[in-house]
Design a protein around this motif. Sequence first.
Motif, short mmCIF file in Angstrom:
data_model
loop_
_atom_site.label_atom_id
_atom_site.label_comp_id
_atom_site.label_asym_id
_atom_site.label_seq_id
_atom_site.Cartn_x
_atom_site.Cartn_y
_atom_site.Cartn_z
N THR A 57 0.80 -1.23 0.00
CA THR A 57 0.00 0.00 0.00
C THR A 57 0.83 1.28 0.00
OG1 THR A 57 -0.13 -0.06 2.41
CG2 THR A 57 -1.95 -1.09 1.19
N THR A 58 2.13 1.19 0.29
CA THR A 58 2.97 2.40 0.30
C THR A 58 4.20 2.19 -0.59
OG1 THR A 58 4.22 1.67 2.23
CG2 THR A 58 2.29 3.06 2.65
N ASP A 59 4.62 3.25 -1.22
CA ASP A 59 5.81 3.18 -2.07
C ASP A 59 7.08 3.22 -1.24
OD1 ASP A 59 4.54 3.01 -4.51
OD2 ASP A 59 4.43 5.17 -4.76
N GLY A 60 8.09 2.56 -1.75
CA GLY A 60 9.42 2.62 -1.15
C GLY A 60 10.23 3.74 -1.78
N ARG A 61 11.53 3.53 -1.83
CA ARG A 61 12.43 4.54 -2.42
C ARG A 61 13.56 3.80 -3.14
NH1 ARG A 61 14.81 7.50 2.19
NH2 ARG A 61 16.19 5.73 2.26
N TYR A 62 13.76 4.15 -4.40
CA TYR A 62 14.87 3.57 -5.15
C TYR A 62 16.20 4.14 -4.62
CZ TYR A 62 11.75 1.90 -8.86
OH TYR A 62 10.79 1.26 -9.58
N ALA A 63 17.25 3.36 -4.78
CA ALA A 63 18.59 3.91 -4.57
C ALA A 63 18.83 4.93 -5.68
CB ALA A 63 19.63 2.80 -4.63
N ARG A 64 19.59 5.98 -5.37
CA ARG A 64 19.85 7.02 -6.36
C ARG A 64 21.34 7.21 -6.51
NH1 ARG A 64 16.23 12.11 -6.35
NH2 ARG A 64 14.92 10.45 -7.11
N SER A 65 21.78 7.33 -7.77
CA SER A 65 23.20 7.52 -8.07
C SER A 65 23.43 8.89 -8.67
CB SER A 65 23.68 6.45 -9.04
OG SER A 65 23.67 5.19 -8.42
N LEU A 66 24.64 9.38 -8.49
CA LEU A 66 25.07 10.66 -9.04
C LEU A 66 26.34 10.45 -9.83
CD1 LEU A 66 24.99 13.84 -9.10
CD2 LEU A 66 26.40 13.76 -7.04
N TYR A 67 26.35 10.96 -11.07
CA TYR A 67 27.54 10.95 -11.92
C TYR A 67 27.75 12.38 -12.39
CZ TYR A 67 26.37 6.04 -11.86
OH TYR A 67 26.07 4.78 -11.44
N ALA A 68 29.00 12.83 -12.40
CA ALA A 68 29.25 14.23 -12.76
C ALA A 68 30.65 14.41 -13.31
CB ALA A 68 29.06 15.13 -11.53
N ALA A 69 30.82 15.52 -14.02
CA ALA A 69 32.13 15.89 -14.56
C ALA A 69 32.23 17.41 -14.61
CB ALA A 69 32.31 15.31 -15.96
N LYS A 70 33.45 17.88 -14.48
CA LYS A 70 33.72 19.32 -14.54
C LYS A 70 35.07 19.52 -15.22
CE LYS A 70 34.71 23.32 -11.59
NZ LYS A 70 34.75 23.81 -10.22
N VAL A 71 35.14 20.53 -16.07
CA VAL A 71 36.41 20.92 -16.68
C VAL A 71 36.57 22.42 -16.49
CG1 VAL A 71 35.44 21.20 -19.00
CG2 VAL A 71 37.88 20.73 -18.73
N LEU A 72 37.78 22.85 -16.13
CA LEU A 72 38.07 24.26 -15.87
C LEU A 72 39.33 24.64 -16.63
CD1 LEU A 72 37.80 26.25 -12.67
CD2 LEU A 72 40.04 26.16 -13.75
N ARG A 73 39.33 25.82 -17.18
CA ARG A 73 40.50 26.34 -17.92
C ARG A 73 40.85 27.71 -17.37
NH1 ARG A 73 44.90 26.27 -21.25
NH2 ARG A 73 44.79 27.76 -22.93
N ARG A 74 42.10 27.87 -16.99
CA ARG A 74 42.61 29.18 -16.56
C ARG A 74 43.04 29.95 -17.81
NH1 ARG A 74 42.57 29.27 -11.40
NH2 ARG A 74 42.85 27.39 -10.19
N LEU A 75 42.51 31.15 -17.95
CA LEU A 75 42.83 32.02 -19.09
C LEU A 75 43.67 33.17 -18.57
CD1 LEU A 75 39.21 32.03 -20.48
CD2 LEU A 75 41.10 30.61 -21.27
N GLY A 76 44.95 32.99 -18.56
CA GLY A 76 45.84 33.98 -17.96
C GLY A 76 45.87 33.82 -16.46
#
Length: 166
Positions: A57-76
């Motif tokens: 009668t009640t919903d559970g909760r799925y496991a949740r995953s996080l995937y991410a990426a970041k790129v940074l460039r210094r300009l001077g």
Amino acid sequence: YYAPWGTVYGGDISPTLSELSVNGHGARGAMLEQRKGPWEWAVLGGQTVDSQAGTSTTDGRYARSLYAAKVLRRLGETVTASANYFLSADETQSLSTDPRSSNFRGPTLQPQRNSGKGVTASWEPRPKLKFTADFQQNTYNAGTTKPVVTDSAWRGEFRWDRTLFK
């Protein structure tokens, strides 16, 4: 683990991609960061929520995953530009669809998904004085017949780190 080629984090991590995306959100997983010349980048993956079984009668909760990426460039010496992407999604295999299972998902639980991409530019014309502009666009899918929701945000910041009292 620190090495000449980069830094590896494992276990409980709190990555920061930008102020408008993933910023200190806890996960159990791994992250690799590398700095080489004017470039910096990071990739990560981990679980942010454990699954919880539902009932008939009640919903559970799925496991949740996080995937991410970041790129940074210094300009001077004073300007940086970065881009980021993240995906946070429910793991449907973390719960069973069989109502007789002790790990049943519940009668109406739907997997959800959230993703985003963004850019950031910063200029620090002198020490302790910084201007930053962020843009982020996110997409949310509730996993139902409802349409996907897309939203975006802008953020500007002026920061002056100054001693007020001596």
